[in-house]
Scaffold this active site. Sequence first.
Site, PDB file in Angstrom:
ATOM      1  N   THR A 180     -28.259  -9.409  -6.452  1.00  0.00           N
ATOM      2  CA  THR A 180     -26.978  -8.997  -7.029  1.00  0.00           C
ATOM      3  C   THR A 180     -27.033  -9.149  -8.549  1.00  0.00           C
ATOM      4  O   THR A 180     -27.756 -10.005  -9.050  1.00  0.00           O
ATOM      5  CB  THR A 180     -25.887  -9.911  -6.437  1.00  0.00           C
ATOM      6  N   VAL A 209     -18.111  -7.196   3.601  1.00  0.00           N
ATOM      7  CA  VAL A 209     -17.914  -7.408   2.165  1.00  0.00           C
ATOM      8  C   VAL A 209     -18.149  -8.886   1.885  1.00  0.00           C
ATOM      9  O   VAL A 209     -17.612  -9.743   2.593  1.00  0.00           O
ATOM     10  CB  VAL A 209     -16.490  -6.990   1.733  1.00  0.00           C
ATOM     11  N   ASP A 211     -18.765 -12.007  -1.362  1.00  0.00           N
ATOM     12  CA  ASP A 211     -17.952 -12.569  -2.447  1.00  0.00           C
ATOM     13  C   ASP A 211     -17.871 -11.659  -3.669  1.00  0.00           C
ATOM     14  O   ASP A 211     -16.908 -11.717  -4.430  1.00  0.00           O
ATOM     15  CB  ASP A 211     -18.570 -13.895  -2.906  1.00  0.00           C
ATOM     16  N   THR A 231     -23.478 -15.349  -7.707  1.00  0.00           N
ATOM     17  CA  THR A 231     -24.412 -14.665  -6.820  1.00  0.00           C
ATOM     18  C   THR A 231     -24.897 -15.660  -5.772  1.00  0.00           C
ATOM     19  O   THR A 231     -24.888 -16.872  -6.004  1.00  0.00           O
ATOM     20  CB  THR A 231     -25.593 -14.072  -7.615  1.00  0.00           C
ATOM     21  N   GLY A 232     -25.304 -15.139  -4.624  1.00  0.00           N
ATOM     22  CA  GLY A 232     -25.785 -16.017  -3.559  1.00  0.00           C
ATOM     23  C   GLY A 232     -25.155 -15.663  -2.229  1.00  0.00           C
ATOM     24  O   GLY A 232     -24.777 -14.506  -2.013  1.00  0.00           O
ATOM     25  N   GLY A 234     -22.656 -14.882   0.015  1.00  0.00           N
ATOM     26  CA  GLY A 234     -21.259 -14.512  -0.174  1.00  0.00           C
ATOM     27  C   GLY A 234     -20.300 -15.205   0.765  1.00  0.00           C
ATOM     28  O   GLY A 234     -19.206 -15.616   0.374  1.00  0.00           O
TER      29      GLY A 234
HETATM   30  N1  ASP Z   1     -23.256 -12.539  -3.130  1.00  0.00           N
HETATM   31  C1  ASP Z   1     -23.790 -11.312  -2.608  1.00  0.00           C
HETATM   32  C2  ASP Z   1     -23.138 -10.998  -1.295  1.00  0.00           C
HETATM   33  O1  ASP Z   1     -22.935 -11.907  -0.508  1.00  0.00           O
HETATM   34  C3  ASP Z   1     -25.269 -11.358  -2.431  1.00  0.00           C
HETATM   35  C4  ASP Z   1     -26.037 -11.841  -3.628  1.00  0.00           C
HETATM   36  O2  ASP Z   1     -25.483 -12.390  -4.560  1.00  0.00           O
HETATM   37  O3  ASP Z   1     -27.235 -11.623  -3.663  1.00  0.00           O
HETATM   38  O4  ASP Z   1     -22.882  -9.857  -1.026  1.00  0.00           O
END
Ligand code: ASP
Length: 318
Positions: A180, A209, A211, A231-232, A234
């Site tokens: 992301t 969907v 975060d 990011t991470g 969600g």
């Molecule tokens: N946070 C994003 C999601 O959960 C994924 C990511 O940050 O890589 O959609």
Amino acid sequence: MKSRRERNSLPALIVHGGAWDIPAEMHDPSLAGCRQAASHAWELLTRGESALDAVETAVRILEDSPTFDAGRGSVLNARAEVELDAIIMDGRNLNLGAVMAVKRVRHPVTLARLVMMESEHNILVGPGAETFAVDHGLSLCRNGDLVVPRERERYRRGHASDGTTDNHDETPTRHNPTDTVGAVALDTEGHLAVATSTGGTLNKHPGRVGDSPLVGSGAYADDQAGAVSATGEGENLMRIVISKSVCEFLERGMTAQEAADSAISLLAQRTAGRGGVIVLDRQGNVGVAHNAPYLVFAQVTPGGSIISRISAVHHVQV
Ligand code: ASP
């Protein structure tokens, strides 16, 4: 003399390309992509353009890059389609625009900005968001235009006909964060803005969907506190409304770095989730923290040099 917290560093900028287990072959392209985005956005900021323009520009560049899980190059959902989410937020007035689960938009961040500027709503999803895009002069692409060979191949490996995978990392999972993207800027007028854009998680259920496009979770910007892109994982990041939590920590008097660290501790302690945040406080001080294995980002020093880095944690706390 001003204290560390009071130092003004205008403009200021930081961008990220995701917090996850970035494989070695993705390190160089991820660093290069973040640098390129930071360099274009910085040029705008030094010309006196707005923080909103800077974050939109940075994120459009990252969406165009096939390296990142945003725009073209995004991971595929369980139906082998790209489904995109994005948000943009203006710290001056807390205005925001977000789009979710769009499938035919090359630059979801620009559509999110159009939603913010040209509609009476904050969020549009799916086909309704795409109709709005067309009505406001954006042309739609085909979903296949957003798919790159790397992701087609990864999907194929994750869906072997015998149900096996040849690589543990490709195991279909709905909670596998990838790259992301996000950008946070403070302009010469002292206004903050943030944008975050994603293709979500590998093999996600259609319509899922995370975060990223949720206000306060994937992003938050408030001139009175700071601005944050997350990011991470969600599903876990949204449970602690991580970006808004960082802003609350800033309002309580923490430095940008302390606020970033505290939010990641909260994530680990309350959800066992993994992720990362980039932060600017209202003076332009930077905070970066993550408990996912890596976070790739680029920031501009007060002297105007761009530093790009892949930060690693060796002992992931979960
Ligand atoms: N946070 C994003 C999601 O959960 C994924 C990511 O940050 O890589 O959609």
